[in-house]
Design an enzyme around this catalytic site. Structure first.
Site, mmCIF file in Angstrom:
data_model
loop_
_atom_site.group_PDB
_atom_site.id
_atom_site.type_symbol
_atom_site.label_atom_id
_atom_site.label_comp_id
_atom_site.label_asym_id
_atom_site.label_seq_id
_atom_site.Cartn_x
_atom_site.Cartn_y
_atom_site.Cartn_z
ATOM 1 N N GLU A 95 21.192 44.280 4.205
ATOM 2 C CA GLU A 95 20.514 43.389 3.685
ATOM 3 C C GLU A 95 19.356 43.057 4.572
ATOM 4 O O GLU A 95 19.267 42.795 6.011
ATOM 5 C CB GLU A 95 21.337 42.275 3.388
ATOM 6 C CG GLU A 95 20.700 41.109 2.575
ATOM 7 C CD GLU A 95 21.773 40.449 1.848
ATOM 8 O OE1 GLU A 95 21.277 39.327 1.073
ATOM 9 O OE2 GLU A 95 22.991 40.725 1.884
ATOM 10 N N THR A 155 20.857 41.933 -4.825
ATOM 11 C CA THR A 155 22.227 41.179 -4.936
ATOM 12 C C THR A 155 21.932 39.649 -5.230
ATOM 13 O O THR A 155 21.017 39.292 -5.792
ATOM 14 C CB THR A 155 22.835 40.849 -3.269
ATOM 15 O OG1 THR A 155 24.128 40.504 -3.310
ATOM 16 C CG2 THR A 155 21.931 40.621 -2.341
ATOM 17 N N PHE A 177 27.719 38.765 -9.174
ATOM 18 C CA PHE A 177 28.669 38.086 -8.400
ATOM 19 C C PHE A 177 29.679 37.290 -9.510
ATOM 20 O O PHE A 177 29.576 36.312 -9.702
ATOM 21 C CB PHE A 177 28.010 37.052 -7.502
ATOM 22 C CG PHE A 177 27.447 37.458 -6.260
ATOM 23 C CD1 PHE A 177 27.171 38.829 -6.114
ATOM 24 C CD2 PHE A 177 27.482 36.793 -4.902
ATOM 25 C CE1 PHE A 177 26.754 39.416 -4.890
ATOM 26 C CE2 PHE A 177 27.220 37.239 -3.733
ATOM 27 C CZ PHE A 177 26.850 38.647 -3.718
#
Length: 316
Positions: A95, A155, A177
């Protein structure tokens, strides 16, 4: 067969950790990391060499003390990812600094820096996914990076607008998520039926899955952030599932038979214009949960990034 082995027949299993011992134990296809996982990893005395090596590397490059800290932070993430790649056959997700999530050009710049670091470690870029928060700016950065064959993992994805924009940008993979959606509905007392088929996080991924497959989008769906094994098993058949070591252990210790829950629908591509920026922002903004959880996730990752930098600063 235990449930983990059964699950692997329907979905690609990815481990959500930076702990090398746990990766060896579960033998996943891919692995994902984020600032929180990197922070937990470098807190362990077993990984102190990652800190010292990164600082030495950054000092050789030079620059201001803050530039050295930023470069050392990237080096830690890449060196950890390099060690992970020695243990898995697939890809690792690394990330970028979440504080860049609203700056397209900085996202592109940081992504290329990370890829360069991997290449210096003799890792081909096709084994790396650059993780970016699913903001409009980061999605557009991913669109440009994909054109240069730098694959991205978008994400902190909570809304259908985010999912659609990612597919239209032709990003390699998204991470919706599940658990954090469930958390929001639970906190706001909006869960009415105790069933995983009614679980809002599970429902969100099912909607995205059906939309992607009907429209023949190639973007991979990797459901993430699970709170229990029931959520995981309710999404068996999803392209990828990234799972914490705790839940992997539970699946591995249970031999109850499972079945596939998600099946490919018939392709029925409908012609529609791509989301404009204003349409994306309005549609995402209509989803209070998604707005709150995206901003919360970016804040939390930025806090953990600052903690990583403080550890580096203390060791310089």
């Amino acid at each position: 067969m235990n449930q983990l082995d059964q699950l692997k027949k329907y979905s690609t299993v990815v481990i959500d950790t930076g702990n090398l011992d746990l990766i060896k134990q579960f033998n996943p296809q891919d692995a994902t990391t984020n600032p929180s996982l990197v922070l937990n990893t470098i807190k362990s005395s077993c990984y102190k060499n990652l800190i010292s090596n990164s600082i030495n590397y950054a000092k050789k490059i030079g620059g201001t003390s803050e530039e050295i800290i930023l470069n050392a932070s990237n080096k830690i993430s890449v060196d950890l990812g390099t060690e992970i790649l020695k243990l898995i056959p697939g890809k690792v997700s690394t990330e970028i600094d979440s504080r860049f999530s609203f700056n397209k050009n900085l996202c592109i710049y940081e992504a290329k820096k990370i890829i360069k670091l991997y290449e210096e470690n003799n890792i081909n870029k096709n084994r790396v996914l650059i993780k970016l928060a699913s903001t409009w700016e980061s999605i557009q950065a991913a669109k440009e990076l994909e054109k240069e064959n730098i694959n991205c993992n978008l994400t902190l994805l909570f809304s259908f607008a985010q999912a659609r924009a990612c597919a239209e940008a032709k990003v390699f993979l998204i991470s919706p998520f599940v658990g954090r959606i469930y958390d929001w509905y639970l906190k706001n007392k909006l869960l009415k039926i105790n069933s995983n088929y009614k679980d809002p996080g599970v429902k969100s991924v099912r909607k995205i899955f059906n939309f992607y497959k009907k429209n023949n989008y190639k973007t991979i769906i990797m459901a993430a952030s699970f709170r229990n094994t029931e959520q995981i098993l309710s999404l068996s058949g999803c392209d990828y599932l990234t799972i914490s070591p705790i839940l992997l252990s539970k699946l591995k210790s249970n031999n109850t038979i499972i079945d596939r829950k998600l099946f490919l629908p018939e392709i029925n591509v409908s012609k529609k214009s791509k989301l404009t920026e204003s349409e994306f922002r309005f549609q995402h903004n209509k989803d209070a949960m998604a707005v709150e959880k995206l901003s919360e996730g970016i804040r939390q990752f930025s806090y953990d990034q600052e903690k990583i930098e403080n550890i580096i600063r203390k060791n310089m």
